[in-house]
Design a protein around this motif. Sequence first.
Motif, PDB file in Angstrom:
ATOM      1  N   TYR A  57     -96.839  -3.691  -5.945  1.00 27.52           N
ATOM      2  CA  TYR A  57     -96.033  -4.918  -5.889  1.00 27.52           C
ATOM      3  C   TYR A  57     -94.595  -4.635  -6.308  1.00 27.52           C
ATOM      4  CZ  TYR A  57     -94.412  -9.652  -6.666  1.00 27.52           C
ATOM      5  OH  TYR A  57     -93.683 -10.814  -6.626  1.00 27.52           O
ATOM      6  N   LYS A  58     -94.416  -3.909  -7.423  1.00 32.58           N
ATOM      7  CA  LYS A  58     -93.065  -3.605  -7.902  1.00 32.58           C
ATOM      8  C   LYS A  58     -92.313  -2.709  -6.921  1.00 32.58           C
ATOM      9  CE  LYS A  58     -94.427  -2.297 -12.060  1.00 32.58           C
ATOM     10  NZ  LYS A  58     -94.423  -1.849 -13.455  1.00 32.58           N
ATOM     11  N   LEU A  59     -93.014  -1.769  -6.292  1.00 32.92           N
ATOM     12  CA  LEU A  59     -92.393  -0.903  -5.301  1.00 32.92           C
ATOM     13  C   LEU A  59     -91.930  -1.712  -4.087  1.00 32.92           C
ATOM     14  CD1 LEU A  59     -91.595   1.924  -4.408  1.00 32.92           C
ATOM     15  CD2 LEU A  59     -93.914   2.220  -3.515  1.00 32.92           C
ATOM     16  N   GLU A  60     -92.766  -2.621  -3.610  1.00 30.37           N
ATOM     17  CA  GLU A  60     -92.387  -3.465  -2.466  1.00 30.37           C
ATOM     18  C   GLU A  60     -91.207  -4.374  -2.817  1.00 30.37           C
ATOM     19  OE1 GLU A  60     -93.310  -3.391   0.767  1.00 30.37           O
ATOM     20  OE2 GLU A  60     -94.395  -1.584   0.167  1.00 30.37           O
ATOM     21  N   GLN A  61     -91.170  -4.874  -4.051  1.00 27.23           N
ATOM     22  CA  GLN A  61     -90.038  -5.702  -4.485  1.00 27.23           C
ATOM     23  C   GLN A  61     -88.757  -4.892  -4.509  1.00 27.23           C
ATOM     24  OE1 GLN A  61     -90.008  -9.123  -5.099  1.00 27.23           O
ATOM     25  NE2 GLN A  61     -91.928  -8.808  -4.026  1.00 27.23           N
ATOM     26  N   ALA A  62     -88.833  -3.659  -4.972  1.00 32.81           N
ATOM     27  CA  ALA A  62     -87.655  -2.792  -4.996  1.00 32.81           C
ATOM     28  C   ALA A  62     -87.159  -2.525  -3.579  1.00 32.81           C
ATOM     29  CB  ALA A  62     -87.976  -1.484  -5.709  1.00 32.81           C
ATOM     30  N   LYS A  63     -88.077  -2.282  -2.655  1.00 31.37           N
ATOM     31  CA  LYS A  63     -87.693  -2.060  -1.258  1.00 31.37           C
ATOM     32  C   LYS A  63     -87.064  -3.311  -0.664  1.00 31.37           C
ATOM     33  CE  LYS A  63     -91.196   1.389  -0.105  1.00 31.37           C
ATOM     34  NZ  LYS A  63     -92.423   1.656   0.696  1.00 31.37           N
TER      35      LYS A  63
ATOM     36  N   ASP B   2     -96.206 -15.370 -18.552  1.00 29.47           N
ATOM     37  CA  ASP B   2     -95.190 -14.498 -17.959  1.00 29.47           C
ATOM     38  C   ASP B   2     -95.784 -13.547 -16.929  1.00 29.47           C
ATOM     39  OD1 ASP B   2     -93.213 -15.684 -19.469  1.00 29.47           O
ATOM     40  OD2 ASP B   2     -93.034 -14.031 -20.909  1.00 29.47           O
ATOM     41  N   ILE B   3     -96.985 -13.058 -17.195  1.00 23.93           N
ATOM     42  CA  ILE B   3     -97.653 -12.163 -16.242  1.00 23.93           C
ATOM     43  C   ILE B   3     -97.999 -12.923 -14.971  1.00 23.93           C
ATOM     44  CG2 ILE B   3     -99.807 -10.883 -15.822  1.00 23.93           C
ATOM     45  CD1 ILE B   3     -99.606 -10.026 -18.817  1.00 23.93           C
ATOM     46  N   LEU B   4     -98.540 -14.129 -15.118  1.00 28.45           N
ATOM     47  CA  LEU B   4     -98.928 -14.918 -13.941  1.00 28.45           C
ATOM     48  C   LEU B   4     -97.715 -15.348 -13.116  1.00 28.45           C
ATOM     49  CD1 LEU B   4    -101.815 -17.064 -15.465  1.00 28.45           C
ATOM     50  CD2 LEU B   4    -101.985 -14.990 -14.056  1.00 28.45           C
ATOM     51  N   LYS B   5     -96.554 -15.468 -13.764  1.00 35.27           N
ATOM     52  CA  LYS B   5     -95.312 -15.826 -13.054  1.00 35.27           C
ATOM     53  C   LYS B   5     -94.549 -14.593 -12.585  1.00 35.27           C
ATOM     54  CE  LYS B   5     -94.575 -20.089 -15.643  1.00 35.27           C
ATOM     55  NZ  LYS B   5     -93.739 -20.741 -16.658  1.00 35.27           N
ATOM     56  N   ARG B   6     -95.117 -13.418 -12.838  1.00 33.78           N
ATOM     57  CA  ARG B   6     -94.521 -12.126 -12.478  1.00 33.78           C
ATOM     58  C   ARG B   6     -93.174 -11.880 -13.168  1.00 33.78           C
ATOM     59  NH1 ARG B   6     -96.490 -14.041  -7.657  1.00 33.78           N
ATOM     60  NH2 ARG B   6     -98.331 -12.981  -6.915  1.00 33.78           N
ATOM     61  N   LYS B   7     -93.006 -12.447 -14.347  1.00 35.61           N
ATOM     62  CA  LYS B   7     -91.835 -12.154 -15.164  1.00 35.61           C
ATOM     63  C   LYS B   7     -92.085 -10.885 -15.975  1.00 35.61           C
ATOM     64  CE  LYS B   7     -90.264 -16.902 -15.827  1.00 35.61           C
ATOM     65  NZ  LYS B   7     -90.026 -17.947 -16.845  1.00 35.61           N
ATOM     66  N   ARG B   8     -93.358 -10.552 -16.120  1.00 32.18           N
ATOM     67  CA  ARG B   8     -93.790  -9.387 -16.888  1.00 32.18           C
ATOM     68  C   ARG B   8     -94.996  -8.811 -16.158  1.00 32.18           C
ATOM     69  NH1 ARG B   8     -95.065 -10.415 -23.078  1.00 32.18           N
ATOM     70  NH2 ARG B   8     -92.818 -10.629 -23.010  1.00 32.18           N
ATOM     71  N   PHE B   9     -95.186  -7.516 -16.295  1.00 31.40           N
ATOM     72  CA  PHE B   9     -96.321  -6.854 -15.650  1.00 31.40           C
ATOM     73  C   PHE B   9     -97.219  -6.246 -16.714  1.00 31.40           C
ATOM     74  CE2 PHE B   9     -93.036  -7.106 -12.480  1.00 31.40           C
ATOM     75  CZ  PHE B   9     -93.735  -7.559 -11.379  1.00 31.40           C
TER      76      PHE B   9
END
Length: 111
Positions: free
Chosen positions: A81-87, A47-54
């Motif tokens: 990464y999470k901040l850029e995804q939110a933007k 899940d971490i490698l698939k970015r389903k979980r951090f």
Amino acid sequence: MLHRENKIKKYHVSSAADLIQETMEYYDITQTDLAERLGVSQKNISDILKRKRFINEILALRLEKVMGISSELLLTLDSHYKLEQAKANNEITKNDKKNPLFLRRYDWVSA
């Protein structure tokens, strides 16, 4: 030569998953092997490698101990990464002055 017409290229934003995956490939270890070394499930690693979980702080410290990657770096990568995804998902509104939530000084307020 610099020109005003040239656009600045946006760099790829990496997450901790990218660095973990790269390190796994370098040392030729599987998700199962890494999970056992970290004391977590293979699904958690997947899940971490698939970015389903951090990763959290505890896992970051375990990764630092097992892989030698700075826990601060891992957490910073995920945070950015999470901040850029939110933007990118437009979850953060622009400073639109017409937006009633935007802070502004009122004429009747004296300093």
